[in-house]
Design a protein around this motif. Structure first.
Motif, PDB file in Angstrom:
ATOM      1  N   ILE A  37       0.935  -1.193   0.063  1.00 38.36           N
ATOM      2  CA  ILE A  37       0.122   0.071  -0.027  1.00 38.36           C
ATOM      3  C   ILE A  37       0.889   1.072   0.351  1.00 38.36           C
ATOM      4  N   THR A  38       0.616   2.107  -0.850  1.00 42.21           N
ATOM      5  CA  THR A  38       1.383   3.275  -0.994  1.00 42.21           C
ATOM      6  C   THR A  38       0.842   4.702  -0.972  1.00 42.21           C
ATOM      7  N   ARG A  39      -0.755   4.613  -1.085  1.00 43.55           N
ATOM      8  CA  ARG A  39      -1.259   5.986  -1.171  1.00 43.55           C
ATOM      9  C   ARG A  39      -2.183   6.346   0.017  1.00 43.55           C
ATOM     10  N   ALA A  73       4.008   6.425  -8.670  1.00 43.52           N
ATOM     11  CA  ALA A  73       4.526   5.473  -9.882  1.00 43.52           C
ATOM     12  C   ALA A  73       3.857   5.670 -11.285  1.00 43.52           C
ATOM     13  N   ASP A  74       2.481   6.085 -11.156  1.00 46.31           N
ATOM     14  CA  ASP A  74       1.777   6.170 -12.427  1.00 46.31           C
ATOM     15  C   ASP A  74       1.879   7.397 -13.069  1.00 46.31           C
ATOM     16  N   GLY A  75       3.016   8.154 -12.672  1.00 47.24           N
ATOM     17  CA  GLY A  75       3.091   9.474 -13.130  1.00 47.24           C
ATOM     18  C   GLY A  75       2.157  10.671 -12.988  1.00 47.24           C
ATOM     19  N   SER A  76       1.077  10.373 -12.246  1.00 44.22           N
ATOM     20  CA  SER A  76      -0.012  11.245 -11.918  1.00 44.22           C
ATOM     21  C   SER A  76       0.458  12.564 -10.940  1.00 44.22           C
ATOM     22  N   ALA A  77      -0.319  13.602 -10.621  1.00 46.28           N
ATOM     23  CA  ALA A  77       0.173  14.469  -9.771  1.00 46.28           C
ATOM     24  C   ALA A  77       0.194  13.944  -8.058  1.00 46.28           C
ATOM     25  N   TYR A  78      -0.389  12.773  -8.108  1.00 44.57           N
ATOM     26  CA  TYR A  78      -0.297  12.318  -6.509  1.00 44.57           C
ATOM     27  C   TYR A  78       1.030  12.134  -6.068  1.00 44.57           C
TER      28      TYR A  78
END
Length: 151
Positions: A37-39, A73-78
């Motif tokens: 879990i990372t977010r 990791a997905d390159g999003s702003a998060y």
């Protein structure tokens, strides 16, 4: 509101460690990080924890270099939370707690999650405390030398 007692200057390593990771939510956050879990939202859903408490615990874990904030990791702003080397070194603590829980908190036939070796997919061996020669010790075969009580 009473001030929180801190053990950050204690001579006892256990007291200092408990100051940083002794809170049940902090340990469960670290457990979840080991589980991938990372977010923030994932931690919140998995733990059912109020946002303010989760934010506080994550801030503390980052401040103590147990977790770090990294780009998503997905390159999003998060952003995401990742275990640091110091955080990954808590693995043996969590395995020890898990094994104690398996031994004392479940009925014999009661199902529970199992920690497996990624290579063999077999359960891990019991953790053991050993002396410098590799001899297994129990609690009666070790002692704490307090600061200032000799060499």
């Amino acid at each position: 509101m009473p001030q929180r007692v801190t053990h950050e200057r204690a001579e006892c390593p256990v007291a200092r460690a408990v100051d940083v990771i002794g809170d049940r939510w902090s340990l469960l956050i670290v457990r979840d990080a080991f589980d991938g879990i990372t977010r923030f939202g994932e931690f919140q859903r998995n733990l059912g924890l109020a946002k303010n408490i989760l934010s506080s615990r994550l801030r503390e874990l980052v401040a103590h270099d147990i977790l770090e904030v990294v780009p998503a990791a997905d390159g999003s702003a998060y952003h995401e939370y990742a275990l640091t080397r110091k955080g990954r070194e808590l693995f043996a603590i969590l395995v020890s707690l898990r094994q104690w829980g398996e031994d004392h908190l479940f009925n014999e036939a009661e199902p529970h999650s199992v920690l497996l070796d990624t290579r063999t997919e077999k359960p891990l061996r019991r953790l053991e405390v050993k002396d410098a020669t590799g001899r297994v010790l129990d609690s009666t075969e070790a002692f704490v030398r307090k600061v200032g009580t000799g060499s």
